[in-house]
Design an enzyme around this catalytic site. Structure first.
Site, PDB file in Angstrom:
ATOM      1  N   HIS A 229      -3.965 -21.553   6.605  1.00  0.00           N
ATOM      2  CA  HIS A 229      -3.595 -20.145   6.089  1.00  0.00           C
ATOM      3  C   HIS A 229      -4.562 -19.351   5.743  1.00  0.00           C
ATOM      4  O   HIS A 229      -4.720 -18.244   5.428  1.00  0.00           O
ATOM      5  CB  HIS A 229      -2.735 -20.127   4.885  1.00  0.00           C
ATOM      6  CG  HIS A 229      -1.136 -20.123   5.651  1.00  0.00           C
ATOM      7  ND1 HIS A 229      -0.340 -19.186   6.148  1.00  0.00           N
ATOM      8  CD2 HIS A 229      -0.275 -21.097   5.273  1.00  0.00           C
ATOM      9  CE1 HIS A 229       0.844 -19.578   6.251  1.00  0.00           C
ATOM     10  NE2 HIS A 229       0.810 -20.493   5.718  1.00  0.00           N
TER      11      HIS A 229
ATOM     12  N   TYR B 139      11.540 -30.345   0.290  1.00  0.00           N
ATOM     13  CA  TYR B 139      10.929 -29.441   1.124  1.00  0.00           C
ATOM     14  C   TYR B 139       9.621 -29.042   0.934  1.00  0.00           C
ATOM     15  O   TYR B 139       9.529 -28.524  -0.555  1.00  0.00           O
ATOM     16  CB  TYR B 139      11.877 -28.142   1.278  1.00  0.00           C
ATOM     17  CG  TYR B 139      11.083 -27.031   2.159  1.00  0.00           C
ATOM     18  CD1 TYR B 139      10.981 -27.109   3.321  1.00  0.00           C
ATOM     19  CD2 TYR B 139      10.489 -25.933   1.302  1.00  0.00           C
ATOM     20  CE1 TYR B 139      10.351 -25.978   4.175  1.00  0.00           C
ATOM     21  CE2 TYR B 139       9.825 -24.966   1.866  1.00  0.00           C
ATOM     22  CZ  TYR B 139       9.765 -24.878   3.525  1.00  0.00           C
ATOM     23  OH  TYR B 139       8.634 -24.185   3.898  1.00  0.00           O
TER      24      TYR B 139
ATOM     25  N   ASN C 104       3.441 -19.855  -2.615  1.00  0.00           N
ATOM     26  CA  ASN C 104       4.865 -19.612  -1.976  1.00  0.00           C
ATOM     27  C   ASN C 104       5.426 -18.325  -2.900  1.00  0.00           C
ATOM     28  O   ASN C 104       6.375 -18.845  -3.596  1.00  0.00           O
ATOM     29  CB  ASN C 104       5.694 -20.645  -1.928  1.00  0.00           C
ATOM     30  CG  ASN C 104       6.864 -20.368  -1.033  1.00  0.00           C
ATOM     31  OD1 ASN C 104       7.825 -21.409  -0.743  1.00  0.00           O
ATOM     32  ND2 ASN C 104       6.973 -19.493  -0.178  1.00  0.00           N
TER      33      ASN C 104
ATOM     34  N   ARG D 154       8.882  27.244 -10.123  1.00  0.00           N
ATOM     35  CA  ARG D 154      10.218  27.086 -10.862  1.00  0.00           C
ATOM     36  C   ARG D 154      10.639  25.827 -10.893  1.00  0.00           C
ATOM     37  O   ARG D 154      11.436  25.531 -11.674  1.00  0.00           O
ATOM     38  CB  ARG D 154      11.115  28.388 -10.272  1.00  0.00           C
ATOM     39  CG  ARG D 154      12.469  28.474 -10.843  1.00  0.00           C
ATOM     40  CD  ARG D 154      13.089  29.703 -10.693  1.00  0.00           C
ATOM     41  NE  ARG D 154      12.727  30.389  -9.350  1.00  0.00           N
ATOM     42  CZ  ARG D 154      13.749  30.315  -8.294  1.00  0.00           C
ATOM     43  NH1 ARG D 154      14.847  30.192  -8.569  1.00  0.00           N
ATOM     44  NH2 ARG D 154      13.278  31.121  -7.165  1.00  0.00           N
TER      45      ARG D 154
END
Length: 506
Positions: free
Chosen positions: A81, A51, A193, A289
């Site tokens: 990209h 892959y 990735n 407080r």
């Protein structure tokens, strides 16, 4: 400090303090590291479909490519990209991204060559920092689009920060005699990735938020002083009875900072004065407080978030993973940035609670009905046509709304993309950017609040305050004069913000 990177666990502190970064030259480390690369190259030569290496990406994973085509595939990956948008990350955050990617890849489970580690080292050594747009990632399959800007720079493309200016990478390479890198199979994918951008943004913001939290504890301590507060809520007995570590630490920090003050009083004093002082409530308001309880939750969540970001940076978060020793390939989903997303979403809520607490406390400080004699809007002049910190409170309160309105969890807004292959994504980068956006208004809020605190010290008299408050008062007064008559305050606010960022009020 010199940071040597091998396959060991590296802390956030080491990353933040690193003045130089080197890849280990240890022979044993290099030999083990190369097992994965050698195995992967052999598997490719056998024609095995792998892959993202000899197949397409995502929904295109059914498409097979030859060894020769796989090199083109790596080049095209970072090129298509190249569609990041929005403001660029700061050079510091982008530098952190380079270091974080180097740490992850050095674990030796990504199948890359030793030369690629050396190229990342070269960028850090020469201070060639990629210009990375901040928008365009859904946080799985990792920060693909912003990380493509690192991959492109390695290959000699796009732009970099160099010597204080943005320059074309090709020009900087030509000037320094650097040859653009040619990615081997899997290498551009290994760069892109992963969860590195969200982690780098988170790390930059964690640094700022840690200073803000410590500075907030300083402000709370000062409030106990200038409002003549009862220190009972800070006593060890109280917090040992509810033993959360962050709460205990915050109470201790605040109590330590008010040591030596002549303005605060203890438990018994309030009982003794109760019948003599008609304006004295038996206990202070919640924002005073309960401050250790409010800030304690934030402290504990900050420590958890730092641990998660640190572990994410030290993880192998690309796909597929390569086990060179046992010669196996694992397709998986470590690029999912869920831990960073949840850490940042949680800290967004923490930042909002800090802003809300500060808004409430500052309201006490400027309101003559509650500030125990500090007067109307901390005015140092008696004339009715002066207004003191009236508008400063409006700005501070407005800033608190800017912080609080951004608390919606980004991690629940998963956006399916890429033909429904990326159907459940982390939105970790969005969460980290959301948290980062909160830092500026928080810093400005605290800057205004500390200026009000200094004004209150002018009214009470600095001879009565603790050494810590005196130190902070003098740091503020070195940059901002007391407010005697109405004048613009915006320039002073920014001056105080600068010293606050540097930790001068922590």
């Amino acid at each position: 400090m010199k940071l040597i990177i091998d396959d060991r666990y590296i802390s956030l502190e080491e990353i933040c303090k690193a003045s130089s970064v080197r890849v280990s030259k240890d022979t044993h480390f290099e030999e083990n590291f190369l097992l994965g690369h050698t195995f992967l190259m052999n598997e490719i030569k056998k024609g095995k479909p792998i892959y993202g290496v000899t197949t397409g990406y995502g929904a295109s994973g059914k498409n097979y490519l030859t060894y020769e085509q796989s090199a083109i595939l790596q080049q095209n990956l970072y090129r298509f990209h190249g569609c990041g948008v929005g403001a660029s990350l700061s050079p510091q955050t982008s530098r952190y991204a380079l270091i974080c990617r180097l740490i992850s890849l050095s674990k030796g489970k990504s199948g890359i060559s030793y030369e690629l580690l050396q190229r990342l080292e070269l960028l850090l050594e020469k201070e060639i920092i990629p210009v990375i747009p901040s928008l365009g990632s859904v946080g799985a399959s990792g920060d693909l689009t912003p990380l493509s800007y690192i991959a492109a720079v390695i290959a000699g493309e796009r732009e970099v920060w160099y010597e204080g200016a943005i320059c074309p990478t090709s020009e900087v390479y030509a000037k320094l005699g650097i040859t653009p890198y040619l990615f081997k199979p899997k290498e551009a994918l290994a760069i892109m990735n992963g969860t590195t951008i969200m982690s780098a943004i988170a790390l930059s913001s964690l640094e700022r938020f840690e200073v803000l939290l410590s500075s907030m504890e300083s402000f709370v301590a000062g409030m106990f002083e200038v409002l003549l507060g009862d220190t009972t809520p800070l006593d060890e007995f109280v917090h040992e009875a509810k033993p959360f570590s962050g709460q205990i630490q915050s109470a201790f920090n605040i109590k330590t900072k008010i040591e030596g003050s002549k303005l605060t009083h203890g438990r018994d004093d309030r009982y003794d004065k109760f019948f003599a002082d008609n304006d004295l409530n038996i206990q202070d308001t919640y924002s005073m407080r309960c401050a250790p309880q409010v800030l304690g939750v934030i402290r504990d969540n900050l420590e958890i978030s730092k641990k998660w970001v640190e572990q994410e940076i030290n993880s192998v978060n690309d796909n597929p993973l390569i086990d060179g020793k046992n010669q196996k390939i694992y397709t998986s989903g470590n690029f999912y940035g869920g831990y960073v997303a949840h850490a940042m979403d949680t800290l967004k809520i923490c930042a909002a609670n800090l802003a809300d607490l500060l808004d409430k406390e500052f309201a006490l400080l400027v309101d003559h009905k509650f500030n125990r004699g500090l007067g109307e809007n901390l005015k140092l002049s008696r004339e009715h046509y002066f207004h003191g910190f009236k508008a400063m409170q409006i700005t501070l309160s407005s800033l608190s709304a800017d912080v609080i309105k951004n608390t919606t969890a980004a991690s629940i807004h998963s956006r399916p993309t890429e033909s429904l292959n990326q159907d459940k994504v982390s939105m970790g980068t969005t969460a980290a950017l959301d948290f980062k956006k909160m830092m500026e208004p928080l810093e400005l809020m605290l800057s205004i609040a500390f200026m009000g605190m200094a004004q209150a010290v002018d009214i009470r008299g600095k001879q009565s305050v603790s050494q810590t408050l005196l130190k902070h008062y003098e740091a503020i007064r070195a940059h901002a004069k007391p407010l005697l008559e109405d004048r613009r305050m915006d320039i002073d606010i920014v001056k105080i913000q600068n010293i606050l960022r540097q930790g001068a009020l922590a």
